[in-house]
Design a protein around this motif. Sequence first.
Motif, PDB file in Angstrom:
ATOM      1  N   ILE A   9       0.844  -1.198   0.000  1.00 38.18           N
ATOM      2  CA  ILE A   9       0.000   0.000   0.000  1.00 38.18           C
ATOM      3  C   ILE A   9       0.880   1.248   0.000  1.00 38.18           C
ATOM      4  CG2 ILE A   9      -1.608   1.376   1.403  1.00 38.18           C
ATOM      5  CD1 ILE A   9      -2.830  -1.331   2.315  1.00 38.18           C
ATOM      6  N   GLY A  10       1.940   1.231   0.801  1.00 44.14           N
ATOM      7  CA  GLY A  10       2.863   2.364   0.829  1.00 44.14           C
ATOM      8  C   GLY A  10       3.531   2.589  -0.512  1.00 44.14           C
ATOM      9  N   VAL A  11       3.943   1.508  -1.169  1.00 49.12           N
ATOM     10  CA  VAL A  11       4.556   1.608  -2.500  1.00 49.12           C
ATOM     11  C   VAL A  11       3.549   2.191  -3.487  1.00 49.12           C
ATOM     12  CG1 VAL A  11       5.448   0.240  -4.440  1.00 49.12           C
ATOM     13  CG2 VAL A  11       6.240  -0.228  -2.109  1.00 49.12           C
ATOM     14  N   LEU A  12       2.332   1.664  -3.465  1.00 52.06           N
ATOM     15  CA  LEU A  12       1.296   2.171  -4.359  1.00 52.06           C
ATOM     16  C   LEU A  12       0.989   3.643  -4.089  1.00 52.06           C
ATOM     17  CD1 LEU A  12      -1.228  -0.820  -4.467  1.00 52.06           C
ATOM     18  CD2 LEU A  12       0.395  -0.115  -6.239  1.00 52.06           C
ATOM     19  N   THR A  13       1.012   4.041  -2.830  1.00 56.67           N
ATOM     20  CA  THR A  13       0.747   5.434  -2.476  1.00 56.67           C
ATOM     21  C   THR A  13       1.802   6.348  -3.077  1.00 56.67           C
ATOM     22  OG1 THR A  13      -0.364   4.799  -0.429  1.00 56.67           O
ATOM     23  CG2 THR A  13       0.452   7.062  -0.559  1.00 56.67           C
ATOM     24  N   ALA A  14       3.071   5.970  -2.955  1.00 52.36           N
ATOM     25  CA  ALA A  14       4.136   6.801  -3.518  1.00 52.36           C
ATOM     26  C   ALA A  14       4.015   6.897  -5.036  1.00 52.36           C
ATOM     27  CB  ALA A  14       5.497   6.229  -3.122  1.00 52.36           C
ATOM     28  N   VAL A  17       0.865   9.140  -5.795  1.00 53.11           N
ATOM     29  CA  VAL A  17       1.129  10.567  -5.574  1.00 53.11           C
ATOM     30  C   VAL A  17       1.966  11.119  -6.720  1.00 53.11           C
ATOM     31  CG1 VAL A  17       2.357  12.211  -4.098  1.00 53.11           C
ATOM     32  CG2 VAL A  17       0.846  10.504  -3.076  1.00 53.11           C
ATOM     33  N   SER A  18       2.972  10.375  -7.126  1.00 52.11           N
ATOM     34  CA  SER A  18       3.841  10.826  -8.225  1.00 52.11           C
ATOM     35  C   SER A  18       3.058  10.981  -9.517  1.00 52.11           C
ATOM     36  CB  SER A  18       4.985   9.826  -8.441  1.00 52.11           C
ATOM     37  OG  SER A  18       5.770   9.711  -7.291  1.00 52.11           O
ATOM     38  N   LEU A  19       2.316   9.941  -9.891  1.00 53.40           N
ATOM     39  CA  LEU A  19       1.582   9.995 -11.164  1.00 53.40           C
ATOM     40  C   LEU A  19       0.450  11.015 -11.132  1.00 53.40           C
ATOM     41  CD1 LEU A  19       1.496   6.196 -12.114  1.00 53.40           C
ATOM     42  CD2 LEU A  19       3.056   7.988 -12.934  1.00 53.40           C
ATOM     43  N   ASN A  20      -0.261  11.117 -10.011  1.00 52.77           N
ATOM     44  CA  ASN A  20      -1.303  12.147  -9.890  1.00 52.77           C
ATOM     45  C   ASN A  20      -0.700  13.534 -10.045  1.00 52.77           C
ATOM     46  OD1 ASN A  20      -3.426  10.391  -9.403  1.00 52.77           O
ATOM     47  ND2 ASN A  20      -3.382  10.652  -7.194  1.00 52.77           N
ATOM     48  N   GLY A  21       0.435  13.747  -9.377  1.00 51.79           N
ATOM     49  CA  GLY A  21       1.084  15.054  -9.452  1.00 51.79           C
ATOM     50  C   GLY A  21       1.550  15.383 -10.852  1.00 51.79           C
ATOM     51  N   LEU A  34     -10.787  14.097 -11.738  1.00 54.20           N
ATOM     52  CA  LEU A  34     -11.880  13.481 -12.479  1.00 54.20           C
ATOM     53  C   LEU A  34     -11.387  12.274 -13.271  1.00 54.20           C
ATOM     54  CD1 LEU A  34     -14.854  13.545 -13.449  1.00 54.20           C
ATOM     55  CD2 LEU A  34     -14.074  15.042 -15.310  1.00 54.20           C
ATOM     56  N   ILE A  35     -10.268  12.434 -13.955  1.00 52.21           N
ATOM     57  CA  ILE A  35      -9.704  11.334 -14.745  1.00 52.21           C
ATOM     58  C   ILE A  35      -9.330  10.163 -13.841  1.00 52.21           C
ATOM     59  CG2 ILE A  35      -7.692  10.649 -16.121  1.00 52.21           C
ATOM     60  CD1 ILE A  35      -7.881  13.492 -17.407  1.00 52.21           C
ATOM     61  N   VAL A  36      -8.678  10.455 -12.720  1.00 57.94           N
ATOM     62  CA  VAL A  36      -8.279   9.397 -11.783  1.00 57.94           C
ATOM     63  C   VAL A  36      -9.494   8.596 -11.343  1.00 57.94           C
ATOM     64  CG1 VAL A  36      -7.443   9.019  -9.421  1.00 57.94           C
ATOM     65  CG2 VAL A  36      -6.181  10.523 -10.963  1.00 57.94           C
ATOM     66  N   HIS A  37     -10.575   9.264 -11.005  1.00 58.48           N
ATOM     67  CA  HIS A  37     -11.744   8.556 -10.497  1.00 58.48           C
ATOM     68  C   HIS A  37     -12.529   7.860 -11.609  1.00 58.48           C
ATOM     69  CE1 HIS A  37     -10.642  10.728  -6.898  1.00 58.48           C
ATOM     70  NE2 HIS A  37     -11.284   9.770  -6.262  1.00 58.48           N
ATOM     71  N   MET A  75      -8.355  13.731  -1.308  1.00 58.08           N
ATOM     72  CA  MET A  75      -6.992  13.189  -1.255  1.00 58.08           C
ATOM     73  C   MET A  75      -6.254  13.423  -2.560  1.00 58.08           C
ATOM     74  SD  MET A  75      -7.305   9.654   0.899  1.00 58.08           S
ATOM     75  CE  MET A  75      -5.615   9.227   0.511  1.00 58.08           C
ATOM     76  N   VAL A  76      -6.910  13.176  -3.675  1.00 57.28           N
ATOM     77  CA  VAL A  76      -6.252  13.367  -4.971  1.00 57.28           C
ATOM     78  C   VAL A  76      -5.909  14.837  -5.179  1.00 57.28           C
ATOM     79  CG1 VAL A  76      -6.563  13.240  -7.481  1.00 57.28           C
ATOM     80  CG2 VAL A  76      -7.238  11.309  -6.044  1.00 57.28           C
ATOM     81  N   VAL A  77      -6.861  15.722  -4.937  1.00 54.98           N
ATOM     82  CA  VAL A  77      -6.622  17.157  -5.152  1.00 54.98           C
ATOM     83  C   VAL A  77      -5.524  17.666  -4.213  1.00 54.98           C
ATOM     84  CG1 VAL A  77      -7.657  19.453  -4.963  1.00 54.98           C
ATOM     85  CG2 VAL A  77      -8.908  17.616  -6.100  1.00 54.98           C
ATOM     86  N   LEU A  78      -5.592  17.295  -2.939  1.00 54.40           N
ATOM     87  CA  LEU A  78      -4.583  17.776  -1.987  1.00 54.40           C
ATOM     88  C   LEU A  78      -3.198  17.196  -2.268  1.00 54.40           C
ATOM     89  CD1 LEU A  78      -6.673  17.836   1.299  1.00 54.40           C
ATOM     90  CD2 LEU A  78      -5.890  19.796  -0.052  1.00 54.40           C
ATOM     91  N   THR A  79      -3.130  15.933  -2.694  1.00 45.07           N
ATOM     92  CA  THR A  79      -1.809  15.399  -3.043  1.00 45.07           C
ATOM     93  C   THR A  79      -1.248  16.103  -4.267  1.00 45.07           C
ATOM     94  OG1 THR A  79      -2.748  13.541  -4.301  1.00 45.07           O
ATOM     95  CG2 THR A  79      -2.116  13.107  -2.017  1.00 45.07           C
ATOM     96  N   ASN A  80      -2.107  16.486  -5.187  1.00 45.73           N
ATOM     97  CA  ASN A  80      -1.633  17.234  -6.360  1.00 45.73           C
ATOM     98  C   ASN A  80      -1.090  18.599  -5.953  1.00 45.73           C
ATOM     99  OD1 ASN A  80      -2.388  15.122  -7.986  1.00 45.73           O
ATOM    100  ND2 ASN A  80      -4.235  16.095  -8.750  1.00 45.73           N
ATOM    101  N   ILE A  81      -1.773  19.259  -5.030  1.00 44.76           N
ATOM    102  CA  ILE A  81      -1.302  20.566  -4.551  1.00 44.76           C
ATOM    103  C   ILE A  81       0.031  20.402  -3.833  1.00 44.76           C
ATOM    104  CG2 ILE A  81      -1.764  22.413  -2.882  1.00 44.76           C
ATOM    105  CD1 ILE A  81      -4.787  21.985  -3.530  1.00 44.76           C
ATOM    106  N   CYS A  82       0.102  19.435  -2.932  1.00 46.17           N
ATOM    107  CA  CYS A  82       1.346  19.216  -2.174  1.00 46.17           C
ATOM    108  C   CYS A  82       2.488  18.795  -3.090  1.00 46.17           C
ATOM    109  CB  CYS A  82       1.135  18.168  -1.094  1.00 46.17           C
ATOM    110  SG  CYS A  82       0.084  18.719   0.256  1.00 46.17           S
TER     111      CYS A  82
END
Length: 140
Positions: A9-14, A17-21, A34-37, A75-82
């Motif tokens: 899960i941690g690997v997938l999260t990293a 976050v990278s691909l979303n960003g 929107l695309i992610v969901h 989560m998606v929007v905030l990870t993109n901002i961060c």
Amino acid sequence: MLVLSGLFIGVLTAIMVSLNGILSTYIDMYHSALIVHLVGLMTVSIVLLVVREAVGKERHVPLYLYSVGVFGVLMVVLTNICFQSIGVSLTVATGLLGQSALSALIDHNGWLGMPKHRFSVRKIPGLVLVLAGTAIMIIY
């Protein structure tokens, strides 16, 4: 096996976050969410078709539990901002700190209908290490 699943899960999260960003640098963060969901919806729809899981056989679900979709979008929007401001590692580290702290409270108090798993003194070093690691990443 469950510990390995947690690590995965941690690997997938990293990766997420990278691909979303990166996606949000090509298009704005709301369209990327929107695309992610939408892709997630298509993916789970295919999985349901493959495993032939019947739709609608669930018992009554309290309405407030559907709010989890809102949390997913946030989560998606905030990870993109961060991601754009502080990078992947600090985004994941601060997220881990928040997850660790709140999950310890949820477990200890049995919030959200979860079974109680009392917080023990033995868990303090782990939380301190997460906090210290995150603080070091923020400072340097």
